[in-house]
Design an enzyme around this catalytic site. Structure first.
Site, PDB file in Angstrom:
ATOM      1  N   GLY A  75       0.811  -1.210   0.000  1.00 52.75           N
ATOM      2  CA  GLY A  75       0.000   0.000   0.000  1.00 52.75           C
ATOM      3  C   GLY A  75       0.843   1.258   0.000  1.00 52.75           C
ATOM      4  O   GLY A  75       0.525   2.246  -0.683  1.00 52.75           O
ATOM      5  N   GLN A  83      -8.000   0.101   2.969  1.00 54.88           N
ATOM      6  CA  GLN A  83      -8.884  -0.443   4.009  1.00 54.88           C
ATOM      7  C   GLN A  83     -10.258  -0.820   3.455  1.00 54.88           C
ATOM      8  O   GLN A  83     -11.131  -1.242   4.213  1.00 54.88           O
ATOM      9  CB  GLN A  83      -9.047   0.565   5.153  1.00 54.88           C
ATOM     10  N   SER A 131      -3.579  -3.069  -0.736  1.00 51.89           N
ATOM     11  CA  SER A 131      -2.491  -3.789  -0.082  1.00 51.89           C
ATOM     12  C   SER A 131      -2.989  -5.185   0.280  1.00 51.89           C
ATOM     13  O   SER A 131      -3.977  -5.335   0.983  1.00 51.89           O
ATOM     14  CB  SER A 131      -2.065  -3.026   1.183  1.00 51.89           C
ATOM     15  N   HIS A 163      -2.075  -7.638   2.219  1.00 56.39           N
ATOM     16  CA  HIS A 163      -2.142  -8.233   3.563  1.00 56.39           C
ATOM     17  C   HIS A 163      -3.356  -7.745   4.364  1.00 56.39           C
ATOM     18  O   HIS A 163      -3.619  -8.254   5.453  1.00 56.39           O
ATOM     19  CB  HIS A 163      -0.835  -7.997   4.334  1.00 56.39           C
ATOM     20  N   THR A 194      11.980  -7.322 -11.011  1.00 61.02           N
ATOM     21  CA  THR A 194      11.406  -8.665 -11.179  1.00 61.02           C
ATOM     22  C   THR A 194      10.200  -8.817 -10.266  1.00 61.02           C
ATOM     23  O   THR A 194      10.257  -8.471  -9.088  1.00 61.02           O
ATOM     24  CB  THR A 194      12.477  -9.733 -10.876  1.00 61.02           C
ATOM     25  N   CYS A 239       1.646   7.817  21.116  1.00 63.17           N
ATOM     26  CA  CYS A 239       2.621   8.170  22.139  1.00 63.17           C
ATOM     27  C   CYS A 239       3.861   7.309  21.972  1.00 63.17           C
ATOM     28  O   CYS A 239       4.898   7.569  22.538  1.00 63.17           O
ATOM     29  CB  CYS A 239       2.044   7.994  23.534  1.00 63.17           C
TER      30      CYS A 239
HETATM   31  C1  LIG Z   1      -5.176   3.435   4.601  1.00 61.62           C
HETATM   32  C2  LIG Z   1      -3.844   2.791   4.462  1.00 61.62           C
HETATM   33  N1  LIG Z   1      -3.027   3.160   3.467  1.00 61.62           N
HETATM   34  C3  LIG Z   1      -1.817   2.589   3.295  1.00 61.62           C
HETATM   35  C4  LIG Z   1      -1.348   1.618   4.141  1.00 61.62           C
HETATM   36  C5  LIG Z   1       0.025   1.041   3.930  1.00 61.62           C
HETATM   37  O1  LIG Z   1      -0.021  -0.270   3.436  1.00 61.62           O
HETATM   38  P1  LIG Z   1       1.244  -1.236   3.516  1.00 61.62           P
HETATM   39  O2  LIG Z   1       1.405  -1.621   4.932  1.00 61.62           O
HETATM   40  O3  LIG Z   1       0.889  -2.401   2.643  1.00 61.62           O
HETATM   41  O4  LIG Z   1       2.421  -0.501   2.983  1.00 61.62           O
HETATM   42  C6  LIG Z   1      -2.173   1.195   5.204  1.00 61.62           C
HETATM   43  C7  LIG Z   1      -1.704   0.150   6.143  1.00 61.62           C
HETATM   44  O5  LIG Z   1      -1.715   0.308   7.351  1.00 61.62           O
HETATM   45  C8  LIG Z   1      -3.445   1.794   5.366  1.00 61.62           C
HETATM   46  O6  LIG Z   1      -4.251   1.449   6.364  1.00 61.62           O
END
Ligand SMILES: Cc1ncc(COP(=O)(O)O)c(C=O)c1O
Lengths: 394, 127
Positions: free
Chosen positions: A72, A186, A206, A208, A244, A331
Site C-alpha cells: 500500500g 482499508q 495492499s 495483507h 522482477t 505516544c
Molecule cells: C489506509 C492505508 N493506506 C496505506 C497503508 C500502507 O499499506 P502497507 O502496509 O501495505 O504498505 C495502510 C496500512 O496500514 C493503510 O491502512
C-alpha cells in the site's frame, strides 16, 4: 492463556490457507523469472497474468491497468509522485485530506519540499470530507486529488463517487487533466472496488489487509492517466514499475482479492452485526466516546475513547487476556503527538490518548465479542482507579 | 505498540502502592503537557528515611510501571539517596524501556523530586 482473540484486522490479516496453497508452487517449482523465455518461466508469467486478470475483475478495469507493487505504501507514494511529476508542466497544486494514511501525507510533504503546494482538507466530527470543500479547493493549478476511500483508524467512508465527479467535471470544463487517486487499502473486502463507479484514475490496495501476503500491493492506473514511473530499471509492469515481479506474492494477491470479493456480502453483514454489538456494549461503560459515525462507518471498525485512561495501557491489559487490538494514539512515536486522525475529528489530545480500535474479520464470533465486552469494563475501571482526577489531596 | 519488558508488564498487571495517602507529608505532581500523561506521588517521611510512597498515574505502560517501581524502590530509602535518583535508574528498575518510551520514565522521577522538594520547603519555610 485462552485462544487468542484477534480484533486487529485493519493492521493486518492472516494469509488464507487457500491463498498460501496457490502461492507455494511459485517459490520452488515454477520459480522462473517471468521475463525469461523458457517454459519454466512462462509458467510464472502466466500466473502473474492470471492474477492480474483476477484483480482487474474485482476492480472492473482492464488487466493492463493493474500494476503490482510492494504494498500500500509504494502504491500511494507512486500514485502521488507519479501523477504530480507527470503533470508538473500544467500545475503544482495537490488536494488531499488531513486524515490520510502517512503513506499519502508524507508523500505530500515530500512533494511540498519540491515545489508542489498541498491543500489538506479538514473533516467533520465523524471524519468525513465534504465534497463541497473539494470543489472550493480546486484552482487553475490543481493537478491531483487524493482522498482515501475509508479511513484506517475510525472507519469513516469518504464520498469518493461525489469527489471524483466534481474533480472530473471541473477538469473537463477547463479542458485539462486533474488526476483522481484514492487509497482503498482499508476498503478491499468491505466496499465496492469498481473503479468505473468510483470514477477514479488511480486506486491503491495492499494484499495483507485482505488475507493475502504482506509486501504486495496493487496500483490501478487508468489508461492514458499522466504517470511517471518511480522505480527505474527493467520494463516490467509495462514500464510502470521496474523490478522482477514478486511472483508468489502476486499470485496470492489475485486469489486473495477474488476470495475477498466472493465473501464480501456475508463478511459485511456478519461484522456489522458484531460491530454494533461491540459499540453498544462499550458505550455502556461510563465516560466512553465513539469516534466516527455510529452507523456510517466500515462494517469492521470500532473506535472508542475512554476518558481518563491511556490506550496503550488498555491494549497491554487486553493482551494479558489474549485479545489483540490497537490504538490510534501515537505516544509510541518519539513525537508524542496524538493521532492526526483523532485530532482531525476534533478530539482533545488527552481524549485521543485513550482511544482503542477494534477491527473485526469474518472469523470473529459472538462469543469473542462477549469476552471482549466482559473484559473491558474491568480494565477501564482498574486504570481509572489508578488515574489522577481533579486536585491531589492528603 | 512497542515491546515491553516482562517487568513493565508485571507492574502494569500488579501495580504497587496505588492510591492517595491520607496524612502524607508531601505530594509531587508531574505532567507531560504534550501527551497529557500525569503522575501524582504521595510521600511519608520518618526522620531521614522515606517511610511510604503511593502513586496515581494516567499514562502508558512505561509511565505506570516506572511509577510503581519508583514507590517500591524508594520505600525505606534515605532522603539523600532518593534525591540523587534519575529517570535512568527507574527505567533500569523495570528491565529497560523501548527507546521511544524513555521519556515516559521522567514523570515518576519528576513527581518524586517535586515531592521531596515540597517536603524540604515545608520543613524550612523561607529558606
Ligand atoms: C489506509 C492505508 N493506506 C496505506 C497503508 C500502507 O499499506 P502497507 O502496509 O501495505 O504498505 C495502510 C496500512 O496500514 C493503510 O491502512
Amino acid at each position: 492463556m485462552d485462544k487468542v482473540i484477534y480484533m486487529d484486522h485493519s493492521a493486518t490479516t492472516p494469509v488464507d490457507p487457500r491463498v498460501l496453497e496457490a502461492m507455494l508452487p511459485y517459490f520452488t517449482q515454477s520459480f522462473g523469472n517471468p521475463s525469461s523465455l523458457y517454459t519454466l518461466a512462462q509458467d510464472a508469467a502466466k500466473a502473474v497474468d492470471e492474477a492480474r486478470d483476477k484483480v482487474a475483475k474485482a476492480l472492473n478495469c482492464r488487466s493492463s491497468e493493474v500494476v503490482f507493487t510492494s504494498g500500500g505504501t509504494e502504491s500511494d507514494n507512486t500514485a502521488l509522485r507519479g501523477a504530480a511529476f507527470a503533470l508538473q508542466h500544467a500545475g503544482n497544486h495537490i488536494i488531499t485530506s488531513a486524515i490520510e494514511h502517512h503513506a499519502v501525507l508524507h508523500a505530500c510533504e515530500w512533494l511540498e519540499k519540491r515545489g508542489f503546494e498541498v491543500t489538506y482538507l479538514p473533516v467533520d466530527r465523524d471524519g468525513r470530507v465534504d465534497p463541497k470543500d473539494v470543489a472550493q479547493a480546486i484552482t487553475g493549478k490543481t493537478i491531483l486529488v487524493s482522498i482515501m476511500y475509508v479511513n484506517n483508524e475510525i472507519g469513516a467512508v469518504q464520498p469518493i463517487v461525489e469527489v471524483s465527479r466534481i474533480v472530473k467535471e471541473r477538469a473537463q470544463a477547463e479542458g485539462r487533466n486533474i488526476v483522481m487517486h484514492t487509497d482503498a487499502v482499508q476498503a478491499a473486502g468491505w466496499l465496492d472496488l469498481d473503479v468505473k463507479k468510483l470514477g477514479v484514475d488511480m486506486l491503491s490496495l495492499s494484499a495483507h489487509k485482505f488475507y493475502g501476503p504482506k509486501g504486495v500491493g496493487v496500483l490501478y492506473v487508468k489508461r492514458h492517466t499522466p504517470f511517471e514511473a518511480q522505480g527505474l530499471g527493467g520494463s516490467q509492469e509495462r514500464n510502470r514499475r521496474a523490478g522482477t515481479e514478486n511472483v508468489p506474492g502476486i499470485v496470492g494477491t489475485g486469489v486473495a482479492l477474488a476470495l475477498a470479493e466472493e465473501r464480501r456480502p456475508s463478511a459485511v453483514a456478519h461484522c456489522a452485526r458484531l460491530r454494533d454489538r461491540l459499540i453498544e456494549g462499550l458505550l455502556s461503560i461510563p465516560g466512553t466516546r465513539l469516534n466516527g459515525h455510529r452507523t456510517q462507518r466500515l462494517a469492521n471498525n470500532v473506535n472508542v475513547s475512554f476518558e481518563g485512561v491511556e490506550a496503550e495501557s488498555v491494549l497491554l491489559n487486553l493482551d494479558f487476556a489474549g485479545v489483540c487490538a490497537s490504538s490510534g494514539s501515537a505516544c509510541s512515536s518519539a513525537s508524542l503527538e496524538p493521532s492526526h486522525v483523532l485530532v482531525g475529528i476534533g478530539l482533545a489530545p488527552h481524549i485521543a490518548q485513550g482511544s482503542l480500535r477494534l477491527s473485526l474479520g469474518p472469523e470473529n464470533t459472538d462469543e469473542e465479542v462477549d469476552r471482549v465486552l466482559s473484559l473491558l469494563p474491568g480494565i477501564v475501571a482498574k486504570l481509572r482507579a489508578m488515574s489522577p482526577v481533579g486536585e491531589p489531596t492528603r | 505498540m512497542p515491546f515491553y519488558s516482562p517487568l513493565v508488564q508485571e507492574h502494569l498487571r500488579n501495580p504497587r502502592n496505588v492510591g492517595e495517602m491520607p496524612g502524607a507529608d508531601a505530594i509531587g505532581v508531574d505532567e507531560n503537557p504534550i501527551c497529557g500523561d500525569v503522575t501524582w506521588l504521595w510521600v511519608k517521611i520518618q526522620g531521614d528515611l522515606i517511610a511510604r510512597v503511593t502513586f496515581k498515574t494516567r499514562g502508558c505502560p512505561a509511565a505506570v510501571a516506572t511509577s510503581s517501581a519508583c514507590t517500591e524502590m524508594v520505600t525505606g530509602m534515605p532522603l539523600a539517596t532518593a534525591r540523587r535518583l534519575t529517570a535512568a535508574n527507574l527505567a533500569q528498575a523495570v528491565g529497560g524501556l523501548p527507546p521511544a518510551k524513555v521519556h515516559c520514565s521522567v514523570l515518576a522521577i519528576g513527581a518524586l523530586h517535586k515531592a521531596l522538594a515540597a517536603y524540604e520547603r515545608a520543613r524550612h519555610p523561607g529558606s
